[in-house]
Design an enzyme around this catalytic site. Structure first.
Site, PDB file in Angstrom:
ATOM      1  N   LEU A  31       0.837  -1.200   0.000  1.00 50.22           N
ATOM      2  CA  LEU A  31       0.000   0.000   0.000  1.00 50.22           C
ATOM      3  C   LEU A  31       0.868   1.244   0.000  1.00 50.22           C
ATOM      4  CD1 LEU A  31      -2.604  -1.092   2.674  1.00 50.22           C
ATOM      5  CD2 LEU A  31      -3.027  -0.822   0.234  1.00 50.22           C
ATOM      6  N   GLY A  32       1.989   1.146   0.662  1.00 50.65           N
ATOM      7  CA  GLY A  32       2.850   2.308   0.748  1.00 50.65           C
ATOM      8  C   GLY A  32       4.148   1.930   1.388  1.00 50.65           C
ATOM      9  N   GLY A  37       7.518   3.723   3.704  1.00 54.39           N
ATOM     10  CA  GLY A  37       8.128   4.875   4.347  1.00 54.39           C
ATOM     11  C   GLY A  37       9.578   4.607   4.641  1.00 54.39           C
ATOM     12  N   GLY A  38      10.146   5.462   5.467  1.00 58.26           N
ATOM     13  CA  GLY A  38      11.554   5.315   5.779  1.00 58.26           C
ATOM     14  C   GLY A  38      11.833   4.061   6.576  1.00 58.26           C
ATOM     15  N   VAL A  91       3.898  -0.937   4.061  1.00 55.86           N
ATOM     16  CA  VAL A  91       2.580  -1.352   4.493  1.00 55.86           C
ATOM     17  C   VAL A  91       1.963  -2.203   3.406  1.00 55.86           C
ATOM     18  CG1 VAL A  91       0.302  -0.588   5.227  1.00 55.86           C
ATOM     19  CG2 VAL A  91       2.330   0.727   5.848  1.00 55.86           C
ATOM     20  N   LYS A  99       1.895  -3.485   8.759  1.00 57.38           N
ATOM     21  CA  LYS A  99       3.043  -2.595   8.689  1.00 57.38           C
ATOM     22  C   LYS A  99       4.278  -3.407   9.015  1.00 57.38           C
ATOM     23  CE  LYS A  99       4.472   1.992  10.156  1.00 57.38           C
ATOM     24  NZ  LYS A  99       4.054   3.167  10.915  1.00 57.38           N
ATOM     25  N   ASP A 105      -4.235  16.092  12.941  1.00 59.06           N
ATOM     26  CA  ASP A 105      -2.922  15.433  12.788  1.00 59.06           C
ATOM     27  C   ASP A 105      -1.885  16.302  12.186  1.00 59.06           C
ATOM     28  OD1 ASP A 105      -0.961  13.674  12.752  1.00 59.06           O
ATOM     29  OD2 ASP A 105      -1.687  12.568  11.028  1.00 59.06           O
TER      30      ASP A 105
END
Ligand SMILES: *[C@@H]1O[C@H](CO)[C@@H](O)[C@H](O)[C@H]1NC(C)=O
Ligand SMILES: *[C@@H]1O[C@H](CO)[C@@H](O)[C@H](O)[C@H]1NC(C)=O
Ligand SMILES: *[C@@H]1O[C@H](CO)[C@@H](O)[C@H](O)[C@H]1NC(C)=O
Ligand SMILES: *[C@@H]1O[C@H](CO)[C@@H](O)[C@H](O)[C@H]1NC(C)=O
Ligand SMILES: *[C@@H]1O[C@H](CO)[C@@H](O)[C@H](O)[C@H]1NC(C)=O
Ligand SMILES: *[C@@H]1O[C@H](CO)[C@@H](O)[C@H](O)[C@H]1NC(C)=O
Ligand SMILES: *[C@@H]1O[C@H](CO)[C@@H](O)[C@H](O)[C@H]1NC(C)=O
Ligand SMILES: *[C@@H]1O[C@H](CO)[C@@H](O)[C@H](O)[C@H]1NC(C)=O
Ligand SMILES: *[C@@H]1O[C@H](CO)[C@@H](O)[C@H](O)[C@H]1NC(C)=O
Ligand SMILES: *[C@@H]1O[C@H](CO)[C@@H](O)[C@H](O)[C@H]1NC(C)=O
Ligand SMILES: *[C@@H]1O[C@H](CO)[C@@H](O)[C@H](O)[C@H]1NC(C)=O
Ligand SMILES: *[C@@H]1O[C@H](CO)[C@@H](O)[C@H](O)[C@H]1NC(C)=O
Length: 729
Positions: free
Chosen positions: A401-402, A404-405, A409, A423, A513
């Site tokens: 899905l994605g 990051g650093g 996910v 995750k 947020d």
């Protein structure tokens, strides 16, 4: 003239009853059954032998005068002694006294004995000696001539070559022997070195020519035996078949075979192969005995594992060898391969086992390290590594899905089609992280543990719900509810998304947020906050904590950047940025074509100041009410973006204002509960209850808007790239 005379007993069959006290030796010759020294000890009267005790030592005789030297029941033979006959002459060719030129011997025409044609030979010594042989009846005749022209030294000889010595086979079935010796020249031609001849029948197995010399007249005065072998049968007048028909007169015992005599009439008994002993049936004889071949390796060779069986033996090659053990054993190729393979296989199995145990231990250790014991009692479900791998199709790239650093996910599907987001931490350490945090090195693990502790302590409609966790990995895997509509970031900045064209939706989404990337939209486009990796909880009463500088550039409180002090007002700033982002549809920072970094916040502030905000906003034509709302939100955003944190409103004030701005939205009956929880006075024990009260979620609502109770604060940007890639959940 010397002659051997046999005195035969009456031929009637003796009824045999062996006595305990049968004498079985005579001198040093043994007298085995079926022989005996009297009729009661022998199978029949033909087999009674005469032991002369008048001689010293006592001597065994066949008949009255044939000395018996040995008896073999095993071979069915008897060795007798026969006197050697000499024929000697004087220089003038006259026969000397004591000469015996016509010796004869008979073992009885009807008796059980026969001269062995295989063992015996007529043997003649002399340099001008002719010997003729016949049976007593003269039904056959034969002869040989020994000749020489000088003295012969037989010690150098190995056989009777004809020179000074000749030999002659004897026919089968011979029971009597007449020998006739003669000389062509009466030895006058050879008298200088030889004046005698000798003739006798002898067992070839005991005969050795080198034991002899040319005979001399003195030999006539010595009584010298030659060894003659007789074959004997147990019963002369019947063969095996006839004998078996009357078992009471059948001589062969257990484990023995009957054999028809080949050298005349009658039958004999032999132990079966693999057995030894006396084959003739006797109540007192042990009979044929199984041979323990393994004890006689010379006769029964075995190069492997010898095993004595009934009547035979087996010899298996030792383990790992092939071949006939009785012949030879050799290492088999298979075994050589096995010898290599077995240890290797064992090694693999053992190391596999060790690896398995190690992995298990590691899993258990991680489980403990990751606070599994505590979390077990929480409402969070504990997933196994395998479950999650299955759910995400082994972290298939198509499910990503994605990224990051720190983590990626993945979308997952549990049994029963329940969608989740997993995750998964990246294993690689982040290098520039160290540079940014020299004093305190952050690890992926810390990041995750932090996120878990935050997310498991707060439970709110607007927070992405942590469904479960997997503690078997070094860094835990987090399992979240799957939020179907992607990130707010996506909807603001993807021109294809139309959802935010409407101001109503926009207001609904508003949320305190950190950054739009961490706001997920559920199926009703309600906001869900995610990614608490770098968040801190601030307890009621406290307004700030000293924190490491982390957060996303553009969303970060400028005062936090300069002082490093994180306050509840930091979130207010970040929220302000999101409002700006929503209103303008721009990312907080972007670069112009010339590469210059432009802060949208600055432009926004000046636009509010110059009342030119409506030029900046990203909404399609709206009615006046909405225009007013937009302006009010713009002003609120401006307040939130105040450089000095003290001048910013509290999150509670922001929430109240937003609620007022869109009463319609918040007054929506569906949202009553939410409004209620948002506007609730913060309970002093709310944080505590949120931590401990996961089992009663209704009482544990913790508003993200309620920063007096708790604040979620910005995620760090460790690397700038992390902000540009989407990092939902
Ligand atoms: C049998 O006895 C004789 C006379 O005592 C002796 O010369 C001979 O060697 C003995 N034979 C055996 C096999 O003992
Ligand atoms: C008889 O023959 C057997 C086997 O050859 C031998 O062992 C034994 O000594 C012999 N006995 C006599 C008295 O010669
Ligand atoms: C045994 O031998 C003795 C003397 O050599 C002889 O007198 C006797 O008749 C013999 N007995 C048998 C049964 O041959
Ligand atoms: C039996 O015969 C075998 C083979 O001829 C011989 O080696 C062995 O000595 C004989 N046994 C006796 C007791 O004569
Ligand atoms: C050889 O000896 C025999 C018996 O003594 C005698 O009759 C014969 O004449 C002798 N022959 C010669 C050639 O001496
Ligand atoms: C063998 O010798 C015996 C006794 O001397 C004699 O009666 C018989 O006739 C001889 N047989 C032959 C064929 O010489
Ligand atoms: C045998 O002896 C006689 C007389 O003693 C002699 O003349 C003759 O040469 C001898 N022959 C041989 C072969 O030695
Ligand atoms: C015959 O006897 C001699 C010495 O007496 C010995 O060297 C030889 O091996 C013997 N031969 C056999 C076949 O037994
Ligand atoms: C069998 O043998 C026994 C004694 O050896 C004898 O009495 C009997 O008549 C024999 N039977 C037959 C059928 O030959
Ligand atoms: C040897 O004799 C025993 C006793 O009679 C019997 O049980 C066994 O089968 C016999 N073995 C063979 C190989 O005939
Ligand atoms: C022993 O067994 C082998 C085969 O296993 C066979 O060839 C041999 O003839 C047997 N020997 C005896 C004495 O039965
Ligand atoms: C092995 O040999 C012995 C004789 O020494 C015999 O008594 C025994 O029965 C044999 N074993 C088997 C298993 O046949």
């Amino acid at each position: 003239m010397r002659a051997a005379v046999l005195w035969f007993l009456p031929m009637a069959l003796a009824t045999f009853t062996e006595k305990d006290n049968c004498d079985r030796t005579c001198g040093n010759v043994s007298v085995p059954f079926p022989f005996g020294l009297d009729e009661s000890c022998a199978w029949n009267s033909n087999l009674v032998l005469n032991c002369s005790h008048t001689l010293a030592p006592p001597t065994l005789f066949l008949g009255s005068s044939i000395p018996v030297l040995n008896i073999s029941v095993e071979n069915g033979t008897m060795t007798i002694g026969e006197y050697i006959a000499y024929d000697c002459y004087d220089q003038s060719g006259r026969r000397l006294d004591g000469s015996d030129p016509h010796p004869w011997i008979t073992v009885g025409e009807d008796g059980p004995y026969t001269f062995s044609d295989t063992r015996n030979k007529l043997t003649v010594f002399g340099c001008n000696t002719l010997a003729l042989i016949s049976d007593a009846a003269g039904t056959f005749g034969s002869g040989c001539f020994a000749y020489c022209l000088e003295d012969i030294d037989f010690k150098a000889e190995s056989t009777c070559s004809g020179l000074g010595c000749c030999q002659l086979s004897i026919p089968k079935s011979l029971r009597s022997l007449n020998i006739s010796m003669a000389s062509i020249t009466n030895y006058t031609s050879v008298w200088n070195f030889s004046s005698c001849g000798s003739a006798f029948v002898v067992d070839q197995e005991s005969f050795n020519v080198s034991d002899y010399e040319l005979p001399v007249p003195d030999d006539m005065r010595k009584d010298v035996f030659s060894r003659v072998v007789l074959d004997w049968v147990v019963q002369r007048n019947s063969n095996c078949e006839e004998a078996r028909s009357n078992l009471s007169s059948y001589a062969c015992g257990a484990n023995s075979t009957c054999s028809d005599f080949t050298n005349g009439q009658g039958y004999r008994c032999f132990c079966e192969a693999g057995y030894t002993g006396n084959p003739y049936a006797s109540p007192l004889s042990p009979g044929c005995q199984d041979i323990n071949e393994c004890k006689d390796p010379e006769q029964y060779p075995c190069h492997g594992n010898c095993k004595n069986t009934s009547g035979n033996y087996t010899c298996d090659c030792p383990f790992g060898m092939t071949g006939d053990g009785k012949f030879r054993c050799q290492t088999s190729r298979l075994v050589i391969i096995a010898a290599v393979l077995v240890p290797v296989t064992l090694c693999i199995i053992v190391s596999g086992l060790l690896l398995f145990i190690c992995k298990r231990r590691a899993k258990e250790r991680y489980f403990r390290q990751n606070g599994g014991e505590i979390l077990k009692h929480q409402r969070v479900k504990i997933f196994t590594e395998a479950e999650l791998a299955k759910a995400t199709d082994n972290y298939n790239a198509s499910n990503k899905l994605g990224e990051g650093g720190f983590a990626s996910v993945y979308k997952g599907r549990l049994d029963g089609n329940f969608l989740i987001a997993v995750k998964k931490p990246k294993d690689v350490p982040i290098k520039n992280l160290k540079d940014m945090n020299k004093d305190r090195s952050l690890s992926t693990h810390d990041e995750f543990m932090h996120e878990i502790s935050i997310i498991s302590q707060v439970n709110h409609k607007n927070l992405v719900k942590l469904l479960g966790i997997c503690l078997e990995t070094k860094v835990p895997l987090l399992v979240y509810e799957f939020i179907p509509n992607g990130t707010l970031y996506h909807h603001i900045h993807d021109k294809r998304s139309t959802i935010l064209r409407s101001w109503k939706n926009c207001l609904r989404i508003i949320h305190s947020d950190v950054k739009s990337l961490n706001i997920l939209l559920d199926e009703k486009y309600s906001a869900k906050v995610s990614d608490f990796g770098a968040s801190v909880l601030i307890s009621p009463g406290k307004t700030h904590v000293a924190e490491r500088v982390q957060g996303t550039i553009g969303y970060l409180d400028p005062q936090y950047l300069s002082t490093g002090e994180l306050t509840t007002k930091s979130d207010v700033y970040s929220f302000g940025v999101i409002l700006v982002e929503l209103l303008t549809g721009e990312t907080p920072t972007r670069r112009t074509k010339s590469g210059e970094r432009v802060s949208i916040v600055e432009s926004f502030i000046s636009a509010v100041k110059n009342r030119t905000l409506l030029h900046m906003i990203d909404f399609e034509a709206s009615n006046e009410g909405e225009m007013r709302e937009i302006e009010e939100v713009g002003l609120l955003a401006r307040k939130c973006l105040n450089f000095k944190s003290v001048n910013r409103p509290t999150m509670r004030e922001v929430a109240e204002q937003l609620a007022r701005i869109n009463k319609n939205l918040w007054a929506n009956p569906q949202n009553d509960e939410e409004t209620q929880s948002l506007l609730d006075e913060p309970r002093p024990d709310s944080l505590l209850s949120s931590i401990t009260g996961m089992n009663k979620p209704d009482s544990a609502f913790l508003s993200v808007f309620d920063i007096e109770a708790a604040t979620t604060s910005s995620s760090v940007v460790f690397d700038i790239e992390a902000t540009t890639t989407s990092s939902s959940v």
